[in-house]
Design a protein around this motif. Structure first.
Motif: not given
Length: 177
Positions: A136-144, A156-160, A164-177
């Motif tokens: 049930g864990l997922g990943t959120i990717r995006g750009t700040v 994202a739900g207690g997972v951080t 980086d300097s370009s704004g790119a990020y990935a949050i791994f192990n995000v609980p569903s919902g």
């Protein structure tokens, strides 16, 4: 070509071979490589310096950092810590596992004056512990989107995750919902 212009202690900026951090991200017990992990260098305030490196299938990573230099091109002691995140693994540092300082002043001189200075030692090897249950864990990717997004901490739900300097990020192990 192949040089970076850096500040020089007691002098004007000059161009030198880049300073590159090289390392590996591996499973803590098995010592097997983890591909696709994100590694960031953080300054004293916790901000991300430069872009985030993504490990290759063999777990290796590298990235170039700016380094103040002595007049002969030797990097001056500059301390950073490393953060690593990967799907299915606990974030490093975390819990009782602090990050050790990585010192750019310990980079090894290149064989030629225009070559890359390399910092690769025990402090650039990162061991990650697996998460017991990844169902049930997922990943959120995006750009700040911000004038200075580097180091932005995303939750994202207690997972951080960290941008980086370009704004790119990935949050791994995000609980569903």
């Amino acid at each position: 070509a192949g040089h970076v212009c850096e500040p020089v202690v007691g002098g004007e900026p000059k161009c030198f071979g880049a300073v590159q951090i090289q390392g590996i991200v591996e499973r803590a017990i098995e010592k097997t490589p983890i591909g696709g992990a994100h590694v960031a260098a953080r300054d004293e305030g916790g901000g991300v310096v430069g872009n985030i490196a993504v490990t290759a299938a063999d777990g290796t990573y590298s990235f170039t950092l700016s380094a103040k230099r002595k007049p002969d091109g030797t990097p001056v002691t500059t301390l950073y810590t490393l953060r690593a995140d990967a799907a299915g693994f606990q974030t490093f540092p975390g819990g009782l596992r602090p990050a050790l300082p990585v010192d750019l002043g310990k980079a090894v001189a290149p064989a030629t004056p225009d070559g890359v200075w390399v910092l690769k030692n025990a402090t650039t090897t990162i061991d990650l512990f697996p998460i017991a249950n990844t169902a049930g864990l997922g990943t959120i990717r995006g750009t700040v989107k911000s004038p200075k997004p580097g180091g932005t901490l995303l939750d994202a739900g207690g997972v951080t995750g960290i941008a980086d300097s370009s704004g790119a990020y990935a949050i791994f192990n995000v609980p569903s919902g």
